[in-house]
Design a protein around this motif. Sequence first.
Motif, short mmCIF file in Angstrom:
data_model
loop_
_atom_site.label_atom_id
_atom_site.label_comp_id
_atom_site.label_asym_id
_atom_site.label_seq_id
_atom_site.Cartn_x
_atom_site.Cartn_y
_atom_site.Cartn_z
N GLU A 119 0.80 -1.22 0.00
CA GLU A 119 0.00 0.00 0.00
C GLU A 119 0.84 1.27 0.00
N TRP A 120 2.11 1.18 0.36
CA TRP A 120 2.91 2.41 0.39
C TRP A 120 4.33 2.15 -0.09
N SER A 121 4.94 3.22 -0.60
CA SER A 121 6.34 3.18 -1.05
C SER A 121 7.16 4.32 -0.45
N ASP A 122 6.55 5.14 0.38
CA ASP A 122 7.23 6.27 1.00
C ASP A 122 8.27 5.76 1.99
N PRO A 123 9.57 6.02 1.77
CA PRO A 123 10.60 5.52 2.69
C PRO A 123 10.52 6.13 4.08
N ALA A 124 9.79 7.25 4.22
CA ALA A 124 9.64 7.86 5.54
C ALA A 124 8.67 7.08 6.42
N VAL A 125 7.88 6.19 5.83
CA VAL A 125 6.95 5.36 6.59
C VAL A 125 7.61 4.01 6.82
N ALA A 126 7.82 3.67 8.10
CA ALA A 126 8.55 2.44 8.42
C ALA A 126 7.67 1.21 8.44
N ASP A 127 6.39 1.38 8.74
CA ASP A 127 5.51 0.22 8.87
C ASP A 127 4.07 0.68 8.79
N GLY A 128 3.16 -0.29 8.69
CA GLY A 128 1.74 0.01 8.61
C GLY A 128 0.97 -0.64 9.72
#
Length: 276
Positions: free
Chosen positions: A159-168
């Motif tokens: 769902e995400w590819s933003d490297p600033a987001v570590a986990d969901g």
Amino acid sequence: MAAATARILVNGRPDDALPVLDRGLAYGDGLFETIRFVDGMAPLWARHMERLRHSCARLHLPAPAAELLLAEARQVVQGLFQAVVRVTVTRGIGERGYALPIITRPHRIVAGFALPELSPDHYVQGVRLRICDIRLAEQPLLAGMKHLNRLEQVLARAEWSDPAVADGLLLDASGRIVSTTMANLFAVIDGTLVTPSLERCGVAGVARAEALAVQPAQVRDLVLDDLRLASELFLSSSVRGILPVQAVADTVYVPGPVTRAMQRHWRDLGFPMEQA
């Protein structure tokens, strides 16, 4: 050893293949453990083996001997100061169909990898989480186990590819918090440490079990509104250890004394950690 390179033993022999009719491939019929090693030692080994034995019993699957797995694990991490071992147990080959084989001959795979790079900033300042769209299905008969079917986590991570987001952050169909895609969650609410109940779905991590053994905590249902009242959030993972949560979507947190105490305990277990 390069990060993407693994040393692999299949049933005790160097190999990297299974029969195409293996039930682990056909049905996800099996279990796995992901175990962090430091200089040939695994501080949480006993907890991993306890979960594996218990889960094997629940799946009517013969459990491999812990002594055999430890010898093979040390073989695949030889020469690595810090490593991750994945132990996989499948039911092996069976006749076509869902019925259990009359005679079960499990396959075991023991693979060793170099420890992935861990950012020191994540341990000091914390990590950012997003709220995943996918909802976890409830199945109490499988809840807590680390079984081979991880498709929900695969789709969540897509769902995400933003490297600033570590986990969901993962919720169930009723909106209750379960975990993240890779870790268990703890929150400090009104001065009390709380972690989500995993009776319906989710993986009961060994790092979670260790945290519950050393820190009084409530195990109960949590929803997103509860997190907005939390003074601290942290993740527990057998590979990454104790990670403070800096933010969930737009809600911001600061690592606090409970999180730092758990990080100190993690170091005391024998895991080097990059945080101060």
